[in-house]
Scaffold this active site. Structure first.
Site, PDB file in Angstrom:
ATOM      1  N   SER A 135       0.867  -1.192   0.000  1.00  0.00           N
ATOM      2  CA  SER A 135       0.000   0.000   0.000  1.00  0.00           C
ATOM      3  C   SER A 135       0.894   1.229   0.000  1.00  0.00           C
ATOM      4  CB  SER A 135      -0.876   0.012   1.251  1.00  0.00           C
ATOM      5  OG  SER A 135      -1.497   1.275   1.399  1.00  0.00           O
ATOM      6  N   TYR A 148      -1.164  -0.672  10.625  1.00  0.00           N
ATOM      7  CA  TYR A 148      -1.318  -1.034   9.210  1.00  0.00           C
ATOM      8  C   TYR A 148      -0.075  -0.635   8.414  1.00  0.00           C
ATOM      9  CZ  TYR A 148      -3.527  -1.116   4.546  1.00  0.00           C
ATOM     10  OH  TYR A 148      -3.849  -1.371   3.228  1.00  0.00           O
TER      11      TYR A 148
HETATM   12  N1  LIG Z   1      -9.073  -0.499  -0.014  1.00  0.00           N
HETATM   13  C1  LIG Z   1      -7.973   0.257  -0.052  1.00  0.00           C
HETATM   14  O1  LIG Z   1      -8.039   1.491  -0.092  1.00  0.00           O
HETATM   15  C2  LIG Z   1      -6.606  -0.404  -0.065  1.00  0.00           C
HETATM   16  C3  LIG Z   1      -5.496   0.411  -0.361  1.00  0.00           C
HETATM   17  C4  LIG Z   1      -4.226  -0.173  -0.371  1.00  0.00           C
HETATM   18  C5  LIG Z   1      -4.071  -1.523  -0.131  1.00  0.00           C
HETATM   19  N2  LIG Z   1      -5.175  -2.278   0.154  1.00  0.00           N
HETATM   20  C6  LIG Z   1      -4.970  -3.693   0.420  1.00  0.00           C
HETATM   21  O2  LIG Z   1      -5.739  -4.466  -0.472  1.00  0.00           O
HETATM   22  C7  LIG Z   1      -6.028  -5.741   0.115  1.00  0.00           C
HETATM   23  C8  LIG Z   1      -7.521  -6.023  -0.023  1.00  0.00           C
HETATM   24  O3  LIG Z   1      -8.224  -5.053   0.735  1.00  0.00           O
HETATM   25  P1  LIG Z   1      -9.696  -4.563   0.367  1.00  0.00           P
HETATM   26  O4  LIG Z   1      -9.668  -3.095   0.382  1.00  0.00           O
HETATM   27  O5  LIG Z   1     -10.207  -5.287  -0.818  1.00  0.00           O
HETATM   28  O6  LIG Z   1     -10.475  -4.980   1.701  1.00  0.00           O
HETATM   29  P2  LIG Z   1     -11.555  -6.102   2.008  1.00  0.00           P
HETATM   30  O7  LIG Z   1     -12.707  -5.977   1.090  1.00  0.00           O
HETATM   31  O8  LIG Z   1     -11.781  -6.016   3.466  1.00  0.00           O
HETATM   32  O9  LIG Z   1     -10.797  -7.450   1.644  1.00  0.00           O
HETATM   33  C9  LIG Z   1      -9.885  -8.074   2.506  1.00  0.00           C
HETATM   34  C10 LIG Z   1      -9.816  -9.533   2.088  1.00  0.00           C
HETATM   35  O10 LIG Z   1      -8.847 -10.198   2.901  1.00  0.00           O
HETATM   36  C11 LIG Z   1      -9.460 -11.358   3.470  1.00  0.00           C
HETATM   37  N3  LIG Z   1      -8.829 -11.655   4.744  1.00  0.00           N
HETATM   38  C12 LIG Z   1      -8.752 -10.863   5.846  1.00  0.00           C
HETATM   39  N4  LIG Z   1      -8.140 -11.512   6.843  1.00  0.00           N
HETATM   40  C13 LIG Z   1      -7.820 -12.748   6.357  1.00  0.00           C
HETATM   41  C14 LIG Z   1      -7.183 -13.884   6.900  1.00  0.00           C
HETATM   42  N5  LIG Z   1      -6.742 -13.884   8.169  1.00  0.00           N
HETATM   43  N6  LIG Z   1      -7.018 -14.977   6.117  1.00  0.00           N
HETATM   44  C15 LIG Z   1      -7.454 -14.984   4.845  1.00  0.00           C
HETATM   45  N7  LIG Z   1      -8.073 -13.940   4.269  1.00  0.00           N
HETATM   46  C16 LIG Z   1      -8.252 -12.832   5.026  1.00  0.00           C
HETATM   47  C17 LIG Z   1     -10.933 -10.994   3.590  1.00  0.00           C
HETATM   48  O11 LIG Z   1     -11.774 -12.156   3.599  1.00  0.00           O
HETATM   49  P3  LIG Z   1     -12.348 -12.892   4.899  1.00  0.00           P
HETATM   50  O12 LIG Z   1     -12.784 -11.830   5.861  1.00  0.00           O
HETATM   51  O13 LIG Z   1     -13.460 -13.725   4.337  1.00  0.00           O
HETATM   52  O14 LIG Z   1     -11.231 -13.728   5.402  1.00  0.00           O
HETATM   53  C18 LIG Z   1     -11.142 -10.251   2.278  1.00  0.00           C
HETATM   54  O15 LIG Z   1     -11.343 -11.174   1.227  1.00  0.00           O
HETATM   55  C19 LIG Z   1      -5.525  -5.649   1.557  1.00  0.00           C
HETATM   56  O16 LIG Z   1      -4.262  -6.264   1.664  1.00  0.00           O
HETATM   57  C20 LIG Z   1      -5.399  -4.152   1.782  1.00  0.00           C
HETATM   58  O17 LIG Z   1      -4.464  -3.849   2.792  1.00  0.00           O
HETATM   59  C21 LIG Z   1      -6.433  -1.759   0.187  1.00  0.00           C
END
Ligand SMILES: NC(=O)c1ccc[n+]([C@@H]2O[C@H](COP(=O)([O-])OP(=O)(O)OC[C@H]3O[C@@H](n4cnc5c(N)ncnc54)[C@H](OP(=O)(O)O)[C@@H]3O)[C@@H](O)[C@H]2O)c1
Length: 261
Positions: A135, A148
């Site tokens: 990120s 984070y």
């Molecule tokens: N949204 C943003 O602005 C943003 C920006 C930069 C980077 N990111 C990164 O992008 C990635 C996806 O985030 P998102 O924004 O799409 O959020 P999200 O919709 O909350 O997705 C997170 C995913 O990770 C899974 N997860 C969480 N804990 C887990 C565990 N212990 N084991 C296996 N799976 C797990 C969740 O599924 P379950 O709960 O079903 O396990 C879900 O599928 C993350 O790494 C986040 O840090 C996001």
């Protein structure tokens, strides 16, 4: 690389960016396996066109076993997208070491466990690709993002190091660094989130970046420019800026836990 026909594992694919990316890759002809903890949501994303392998990436043995299950389901593996992650705002009062540990367990050790699940075979085969979800929050320290950001900064460093050690042995390492993407992760945030993009747009950018073999996939462009420039800001000026942000609640908000969510 050619995405059509590639065998690709996406973790954290039950919602958000991972779900959108899995759909985008399947639309482009990849054979996709998806993982996360919630089997029901994974099944919804998969329909009848992806393999579903539920796993909690904080569980090392289960994640290594999931890697084998994915290989069995896809008949091998070309690409692993290490996308599972979590975010909550950190508050300095009361200090919460367990929240810190939870973040590192998912965001850093979850990626490390998934690497253990795929890298040894990729090295043995002399080919493969690891795509890690970092990120821009890992670029500089931001109030509220202590837990984070520290994990994402560690991941940026780890992926960069691995690019050097695995690349000469045929394993490509790519780093994803998005700005704000509209998902359930960001839905809870109460601070301004400039240049926000939709998960489908993020997925297209990521798929394009994978196909083009980009070492770093940083988006959207305005956020990339802001955060790359932020890396060059001297420490004294960065401290003044982030202290002002914290006072005004522009990122981490007040130092006491105030958000009931
Ligand atoms: N949204 C943003 O602005 C943003 C920006 C930069 C980077 N990111 C990164 O992008 C990635 C996806 O985030 P998102 O924004 O799409 O959020 P999200 O919709 O909350 O997705 C997170 C995913 O990770 C899974 N997860 C969480 N804990 C887990 C565990 N212990 N084991 C296996 N799976 C797990 C969740 O599924 P379950 O709960 O079903 O396990 C879900 O599928 C993350 O790494 C986040 O840090 C996001």
């Amino acid at each position: 690389m050619e995405i059509a026909g590639a065998r690709i594992w996406v973790t954290g694919a039950s919602t958000g960016i991972g779900a959108a990316l899995a759909r985008e890759l399947a639309d482009r002809g990849a054979r996709v396996a998806i993982s996360a903890r919630s089997a029901d949501q994974l099944a919804e994303v998969a329909g009848d066109r992806m393999a579903v392998v539920p796993v909690d990436v904080t569980d090392r043995a289960a994640t290594v076993a999931a890697g084998q299950a994915v290989r069995d389901a896809l008949g091998g593996l070309d690409v692993a997208v290490l996308n599972a992650g979590t975010w909550s705002q950190f508050h300095v009062e009361p200090w919460d070491s367990s929240l810190f540990a939870d973040h590192l367990q998912v965001n850093l050790m979850g990626a490390v466990h998934t690497m253990e699940a795929v890298v040894p075979r990729m090295l043995a085969e002399g080919r493969g690709r690891v795509v890690g979800m970092a990120s821009v929050a890992g670029y500089r320290g931001l109030p509220g993002s202590e837990a984070y950001g520290a994990g994402k900064a560690a991941l940026l460093n780890l992926l960069e190091a691995l690019r050097g050690s695995l690349g000469p042995r045929g394993v490509v390492v790519q780093t994803l660094s998005p700005g704000f993407v509209r998902t359930r992760m960001t839905d809870r945030n109460r601070f301004p989130m400039p240049f926000m993009v939709e998960p489908e747009a993020a997925a297209r950018t990521i798929a394009d970046g994978i196909a083009r073999d980009k070492a770093e996939i940083v988006f959207p462009v305005p956020m990339m420019l802001v955060m790359k420039a932020a890396r060059l800001v001297p420490t004294r000026a960065w401290t003044a800026l982030t202290a002002t942000m914290a006072r005004r609640g522009l990122h981490g908000g007040p130092s006491r836990r105030a958000d009931p969510r």
